[in-house]
Design an enzyme around this catalytic site. Structure first.
Site: not given
Ligand code: FAD
Length: 383
Positions: A128, A132, A161, A248-249, A342, A369
Site C-alpha cells: 500500500a 487518494p 491496492i 516491479e517494473r 481492429q 508501477g
C-alpha cells in the site's frame, strides 16, 4: 508463443521443463475459474495455495525461506505462462514483490515469519503506497506511524491496492518523522490485516482486470508492534522502495512482452479463419502489412524483455533499464493490442473475446508501477 521459434537465451532445459509444468497447471487449474473470478472481482484462496504448491509464487527465493532456490528466470516463466493463457485475475506478482521487499530489507525474524507463508500462497499480500491524494509523488504520503513505547499507531488512507480484499498482510508506506525533509521520514511496515484499526474499503470498479480485487484500505490508530517496522530502522522506507521498484517494473515489462506475443498469435489465427469479400481477412494487404509491423515489434519486444530477464538473473538490472522496459514495452502493448483488435471487427469489442479483455487489461500497464511519464523522467536522468 515466441515468434519465429525464437528461443530466449536464458531458457535452459530446466526452465523448459518448468514452463511445461506451469503451462499445464495454468490451463487446467486456473483458467477454468477465470470467468468466475472476473464476476466475483477476486480470485479464490484455494488457487493461491495451488500456485504455492507449484512453486511459482517465489521460485527465486532461497529454500530456507520457503522458495525453490531458482532464479528470476523461473519467475519470468510463470508470469509469461499466466499471460499467454489469459489468466489475469490472480495477481501473484504482488506476493513476489512483497516477498522480495522482506528478503532484501527484513530482519531475520521477519523473513522467517513471513516468507514461507508468502511462498506457499497461505499469505496473500498487498503493498500500500498510493493514497487518494498522492501516487506518483510518494514523498507526499500522508499516512503516519507514531511510536508509543513498543508499538506504532498507523493512521491514513490508501487506494488502488491490488489484492486489497484477499490480503492477509500488507506492506504500508507511512511517515514516521513528519518534520524530516523529503524522503527521509518514510518507513515501511508489515501489517497483519487482522490488526484492529485496519479496515478494507470497497473493491474498486475498473475498466480492466475485473478479476483483481483492487481496493481502498483504511488505517485508524492501527496498533502494530514495533517489530513490524521493515528492517527495524526508521526512515529507511524510501531507500527500500527505490531498491525494489526496478524489479516491479521488470515484472510489468515481462508481462507486456508476453501479452504482445499472445495478441499477435490470436490475431493471425482469427484473421486466417475469418472471411470477407471471398477471402481471409489475413489476405488483405492492409492486414498483412499491419501484422508484419506488429510481428517485428513483437520480436523486438521479446529481445528487450530477454535482456531485462538476463540482467535480473545476473544481478545487474538497474533502474534505467527497468524503467526503459516498463515504458517502452507497455506503450507497444497498448498500440499493438489496439491494432490487433481492429481485425476482429465487432467481435473485438466483445468481452468474451480474449483480445477485448487484453485491450482493457493493458491500459493500466502504462499507469501502475509508476506512470510511464515518471519512467521517462528516470531514464532522462541517465542521459
Ligand atoms: C489496477 C491498479 C492497481 C494498482 N495497484 C497498486 C498497488 O497494489 N499498490 C499501490 O500502492 N498502488 C497501486 N496502484 C496505483 C498506481 O501505482 C498509481 O495509480 C500510479 O502510481 C499513479 O499515481 P496516481 O494515480 O496518484 O496518479 P498521479 O500521481 O495523480 O498522476 C497522474 C498523471 O499525471 C502525470 N504525471 C504525474 N507526475 C508526473 C511527472 N513528474 N512528470 C510528468 N507527468 C506526470 C502522469 O501522466 C500520471 O499518469 C494501482 C493502480 C491501478 C489502476
Amino acid at each position: 508463443m515466441r515468434v519465429e521459434n525464437y528461443v530466449s537465451p536464458w531458457e535452459d532445459a530446466d526452465l523448459v521443463a518448468f514452463r511445461d509444468s506451469i503451462r499445464r497447471f495454468v490451463r487446467e487449474q486456473l483458467l477454468p475459474h477465470e470467468d468466475k473470478w472476473r464476476q466475483q472481482h477476486r480470485s479464490d484462496r484455494s488457487a493461491w495455495l495451488a500456485c504455492g504448491e507449484m512453486g511459482m509464487i517465489l521460485p527465486d527465493m532461497p529454500s530456507e525461506y520457503g522458495g525453490a532456490d531458482g532464479t528470476p528466470a523461473h519467475y519470468a516463466v510463470a508470469m509469461e505462462e499466466l499471460t499467454y493463457a489469459g489468466a489475469m485475475s490472480i495477481a501473484l506478482s504482488i506476493n513476489h514483490i512483497v516477498g522480495h521487499y522482506i528478503l532484501a530489507s527484513g530482519t531475520e525474524a521477519q523473513k522467517r515469519q513471513w516468507l514461507p507463508k508468502i511462498a506457499s500462497g497461505e499469505c496473500i499480500c498487498s503493498i500500500a503506497m498510493t493514497e487518494p491524494g498522492t501516487g506518483s509523488d510518494l514523498q507526499g504520503v500522508r499516512t503516519r506511524a507514531v511510536k508509543h513505547g513498543d508499538k506504532y499507531l498507523i493512521s491514513g488512507s490508501k487506494t488502488f491496492i491490488s489484492n486489497g480484499q484477499n490480503s492477509d498482510m500488507v506492506i504500508v508506506i507511512a511517515k514516521t518523522d513528519l518534520e524530516a525533509k523529503g524522503s527521509r521520514g518514510i518507513s515501511l511496515f508489515i501489517v497483519d490485516t487482522n490488526t484492529p484499526g485496519f479496515q478494507r474499503g470497497k473493491c474498486l470498479d475498473k475498466i480492466g482486470l475485473p478479476g483483481q480485487d483492487t481496493s481502498e484500505m483504511f488505517f485508524q490508530d492501527c496498533e502494530v508492534p514495533a517489530d513490524c517496522l521493515l528492517g527495524g530502522v526508521e526512515g529507511q522506507g524510501f531507500v527500500q522502495l527505490m531498491q525494489q521498484l526496478p524489479y516491479e517494473r521488470a515484472e510489468i515489462s515481462i508481462q507486456a512482452a508476453a501479452s504482445l506475443e499472445r495478441a499477435l498469435a490470436l490475431t493471425v489465427e482469427y484473421t486466417r479463419e475469418r472471411k470477407a469479400f471471398g477471402k481471409s481477412i489475413l489476405d488483405f494487404q492492409n492486414t498483412r502489412f499491419t501484422l508484419a509491423e506488429v510481428k517485428a515489434t513483437v520480436l523486438a519486444s521479446r529481445l528487450f524483455a530477454d535482456l531485462i530477464v538476463q540482467r535480473w538473473v545476473d544481478g545487474t538490472l538497474d533502474t534505467t533499464l527497468a524503467s526503459m522496459g516498463k515504458f517502452w514495452l507497455t506503450d507497444r502493448q497498448g498500440e499493438v493490442i489496439d491494432d490487433c483488435l481492429q481485425f476482429f471487427g465487432g467481435f473485438g469489442y466483445m468481452n468474451e473475446y480474449p483480445i477485448a479483455r487484453m485491450f482493457a487489461d493493458a491500459r493500466v500497464a502504462r499507469i501502475y508501477g509508476g506512470a510511464n511519464e515518471i519512467q521517462r523522467e528516470l531514464v532522462g536522468r541517465s542521459l
